[in-house]
Design a protein around this motif. Sequence first.
Motif, short mmCIF file in Angstrom:
data_model
loop_
_atom_site.label_atom_id
_atom_site.label_comp_id
_atom_site.label_asym_id
_atom_site.label_seq_id
_atom_site.Cartn_x
_atom_site.Cartn_y
_atom_site.Cartn_z
N VAL A 218 0.84 -1.21 0.00
CA VAL A 218 0.00 0.00 0.00
C VAL A 218 0.87 1.25 0.00
O VAL A 218 0.65 2.18 -0.78
CB VAL A 218 -0.96 -0.01 1.22
N ALA A 219 1.88 1.27 0.85
CA ALA A 219 2.76 2.44 0.95
C ALA A 219 3.57 2.66 -0.33
O ALA A 219 3.74 3.80 -0.77
CB ALA A 219 3.69 2.29 2.15
N SER A 220 4.04 1.59 -0.94
CA SER A 220 4.93 1.74 -2.09
C SER A 220 4.24 2.30 -3.32
O SER A 220 4.85 3.02 -4.11
CB SER A 220 5.60 0.41 -2.43
N LYS A 221 2.96 2.01 -3.50
CA LYS A 221 2.29 2.48 -4.73
C LYS A 221 1.53 3.78 -4.55
O LYS A 221 1.00 4.32 -5.52
CB LYS A 221 1.38 1.38 -5.28
N LYS A 222 1.52 4.31 -3.34
CA LYS A 222 0.78 5.55 -3.06
C LYS A 222 1.28 6.69 -3.96
O LYS A 222 2.46 6.98 -4.04
CB LYS A 222 0.97 5.94 -1.59
N GLY A 223 0.36 7.28 -4.68
CA GLY A 223 0.69 8.42 -5.53
C GLY A 223 1.20 8.04 -6.92
O GLY A 223 1.40 8.92 -7.75
N LEU A 224 1.41 6.76 -7.18
CA LEU A 224 1.87 6.34 -8.51
C LEU A 224 0.65 6.05 -9.39
O LEU A 224 -0.40 5.63 -8.90
CB LEU A 224 2.75 5.09 -8.42
N ASP A 225 0.80 6.25 -10.69
CA ASP A 225 -0.26 5.96 -11.64
C ASP A 225 -0.61 4.47 -11.56
O ASP A 225 0.28 3.62 -11.72
CB ASP A 225 0.22 6.33 -13.04
N PRO A 226 -1.87 4.12 -11.32
CA PRO A 226 -2.26 2.72 -11.17
C PRO A 226 -1.92 1.83 -12.37
O PRO A 226 -1.56 0.66 -12.19
CB PRO A 226 -3.79 2.78 -10.97
N LEU A 227 -1.99 2.37 -13.57
CA LEU A 227 -1.63 1.55 -14.74
C LEU A 227 -0.12 1.31 -14.79
O LEU A 227 0.32 0.21 -15.13
CB LEU A 227 -2.13 2.19 -16.03
N LEU A 228 0.66 2.31 -14.43
CA LEU A 228 2.11 2.14 -14.36
C LEU A 228 2.45 1.08 -13.31
O LEU A 228 3.32 0.23 -13.52
CB LEU A 228 2.80 3.47 -14.02
N VAL A 229 1.77 1.13 -12.17
CA VAL A 229 1.98 0.16 -11.10
C VAL A 229 1.79 -1.26 -11.65
O VAL A 229 2.62 -2.15 -11.42
CB VAL A 229 1.04 0.42 -9.90
N GLU A 230 0.72 -1.49 -12.39
CA GLU A 230 0.44 -2.82 -12.91
C GLU A 230 1.46 -3.23 -13.97
O GLU A 230 1.88 -4.39 -14.02
CB GLU A 230 -0.98 -2.93 -13.44
#
Length: 174
Positions: free
Chosen positions: A42-54
């Motif tokens: 949860v902490a690592s992806k906060k503020g990152l674009d959800p599609l980029l995360v995937e």
Amino acid sequence: MTTQTRQNTADQTPEYAPEPTSRMRWTEHVPDVYKAMTGLEVASKKGLDPLLVELVKIRASQLNHCAFCLDMHAKDALAAGESVERIIQLSAWEESRHFYTEKEAAAIELTEAVTVLTDGFVPDEVYANAAKHFEEPELARLISLIVTINAWNRFAVSTRMVPGHYTPGVHQRS
């Protein structure tokens, strides 16, 4: 092959390999570790674009041969609006760079460098390219995300978690 033969072949249900069983349900044995990993996620992806995360999660999972995570993150990416084409091309992203933004390509390249540390280290030019596209706090989160998906991959691969049963969004946390 005649038309009749093709029709008979098409009517037959293919026989797939049997589904393997996982070695263990590690989350049941160490729920505190699972909870900590979920918090890190949860902490690592906060503020990152959800599609980029995937995209990052899929690419790392491809490199780590993590079928369970590939199943999960491809389904989550599709549910989030990612295109099938970009997911398919991700394994050959360097040859199909035109499917990705420069920022996405820099993140994918950094994902590869951090994931495949057996090659030695994260090259300065890869890091510098990512730093051109991400502000330092965002870059720190991106690196955290890459480290986190690599940890998840290692849990799934070592315990042989079985792909194919994931429902998109089940493990999504804000």
